[in-house]
Design a protein around this motif. Sequence first.
Motif: not given
Length: 388
Positions: A279-301
């Motif tokens: 966006c900066q390269a093109f003369g614009a701006t970007a605003e990024v927002e994350f809507i945080v959900g669940t983490p990866p489900l990782v089984n204990d070995e």
Amino acid sequence: MHNQPTIESLTKQAIQDRRHLHQYPELSGEEFETCEMIRERLEHLGIEILDYARPSIIGFVKGTSGAKTLALRADIDALPIQEEGDLPYASTRPGISHMCGHDGHTAVLLAVAEWLAANKANVQPNVYLIFQSAEEISPSGAQALVAQGILDTVDAVFGLHLWQGLKKGTFGLTHGPMMASIDDFEVTITGSGGHGSSPHEAVDPIYISTHVIQAFQNIISQKLNPLEAGIITVGKIEAGSTANVIPTTAKLIGTIRALTPTAVTTIKQQIVQMSEGICQAFGATAEVEFIVGTPPLVNDETQARFVEQVLVDTFGEARVQLVDPTMGGEDFAYYLEKKPGAYLFVGMEGEVSAYPHHHPKFNIDEEVIPDAIRVFIEILKQFKEDAQ
């Protein structure tokens, strides 16, 4: 406790419970009737109920030694989906139905509770029975329970899913990543609007957004370790109102899936960097927002190998398989982020369970319920406190 329950009697009760729950589904965070039914059943069985925020409900059974504590979990919420089909016990509530199988999970854990009440002398560890609200939404019920300290004294946690994506009669699990993280994002690109006939006097956010979307695919192919899986999907673009006007803003809305915390971090950092830089390269701006959900489900070995051995000993090697991870998500991940444990699939794909999870015609094959009950019971019986 009265008569010693058999798998047959437990299954009969579980099917009855599952059909009742199926008729009276409740949405995430609203499962107060379901919670009340579970509470009455646990009290009838003489199982202590711990003080956690409703509509989740937690039972506790003291083990013979109590040196270790296990947790078993069932999710209890339904989905905002209108059920299709002609089941005699179909949902009585318009627009709400158990199209994921949580009615089955609840019924299975209630059956395990009944067995546990009659077999306290056969179980060494203490047991938490977690009937968890709000698996289907974010912030989730698992996240809330972990924040309330549900696992503070727990040594290992186990869960299962009656799984349409796996052949009936088989069981599936992994020794590591099993299901993906779920995070959504919104990227708002702000340029400057103008007339479509004079693009040189404007900074076009729609045009810029095409470059940003292209760059997102570079994150997966070039920035992510090729041995780690990740997905970036832009599912919605909001921009403009008419054919001959360049708008001031464009919004990209999408989802991120990944199988490891490292991959999640890399993808998020790169989305911000790419969006802002382009966006900066093109003369614009970007605003990024994350809507945080669940983490990866990782089984204990260690715990996954223990469950695999339980499955092999109970059902035979031919019925047990190590499966590829799925890019769907599951909030059981919050428990495994906190304590070791394992999650498994009880396969039921076949004629009865022919439609995928969340489909309006999804249905559980009730013939797999006794296997699911046995899995949890055998985990409780075979968990050796000194070996884990």
